[in-house]
Write a protein that holds these residues in place. Structure first.
Motif: not given
Length: 252
Positions: A94-105, A110-113, A131-133
């Motif tokens: 199975a393949i699961y992808s997360s781009h901006i949702p993972l960037d901004v969590h 990625n940003n926070a870490l 509409g998001i930061l």
């Protein structure tokens, strides 16, 4: 062993997959299902054919990536694209992808870490995008050379630096991982004095010099390994699964 649907529901809800805007090719969420069972999770930055093959060799039945199967938009399932799908399906991957949702969590992103790894203080979100930061900004108690060393250690890769701030200091530091280098002017307008991103166009260096801000280009790939690694750790703990990070750097 864990249930694929349970994992997907947990990730979608935790990452706010449906509520975070993104580029059309991101196709965040489950991109390819398997038979419904997960025993080992692999994570990687890109769903490239070499990565999929490495995940299969590692015995994974779920692959979590930052850049998914459809990043270049709609494509015919021929050549490498055919091989990706066939080899993954033959291996029950199975393949699961997360781009901006993972960037901004705020915890797993990625940003926070990256910000946490360099000791960013008084962190707050900034830079409105759809509409998001999108980024994180704050203060780092370090000289520019010390900050460059911190970033280099964090991404485990050489970085490229534009020393645009005339006094040689750091000032307010902004972090947006990936390919945000074209936002140099926006950074200067928002009071960012040292901008950490992955990569940028050639002209972003010259513009940063003219605007008087530092830019640390940490590498697109290198700046975006944090989130997928963290998701593996989260799933390993929550579902008692075996996990493995697949390192396949692009050097970009």
């Amino acid at each position: 062993m864990a249930d694929l649907k349970s994992i997907v529901q947990f990730l979608d809800e935790s990452l706010n997959t449906c509520g975070i805007p993104d580029y059309p090719g991101a196709m965040n969420g489950l991109q390819l299902q398997n038979n419904g069972e997960v025993t080992k999770v692999a994570s990687a930055v890109d769903a490239s054919l070499p990565v999929i093959r490495k995940a299969v060799e590692a015995g994974a039945d779920m692959l979590i990536v930052h850049h998914g199967l459809f990043w270049q938009g709609a494509q015919r399932f021929v050549d490498a694209q055919y091989s990706k799908i066939k080899e993954a399906m033959d291996a029950n991957l199975a393949i699961y992808s997360s781009h901006i949702p993972l960037d901004v969590h705020p915890e797993w992103g990625n940003n926070a870490l990256l910000a946490k790894s360099i000791g960013l203080e008084n962190a707050e979100s900034y830079h409105d995008w759809k509409g998001i930061l999108l980024g994180v900004k704050g203060i780092v108690s370090a000289s520019l050379d010390e900050l460059v060393a911190k970033v280099t250690d964090a991404v485990e890769s050489p970085v490229h630096v534009c020393k645009g701030k005339s006094d040689g200091g750091v000032g307010v530091v902004g972090v947006i991982t990936g390919g945000a280098g074209s936002e140099v002017a926006a950074m200067a307008n928002q009071g960012i004095q040292t901008f950490i991103t992955g990569e940028g166009p050639h002209w972003s260096f010259s513009l940063a010099e003219e605007l008087g801000i530092n830019v640390i280009y940490a590498g697109h790939y290198a700046s975006e390994t944090f989130g997928v690694r963290e998701l593996s750790r989260v799933l390993e703990k929550k579902y008692e699964l075996n996990t493995q990070f697949i390192h396949h750097p692009t050097g970009l």
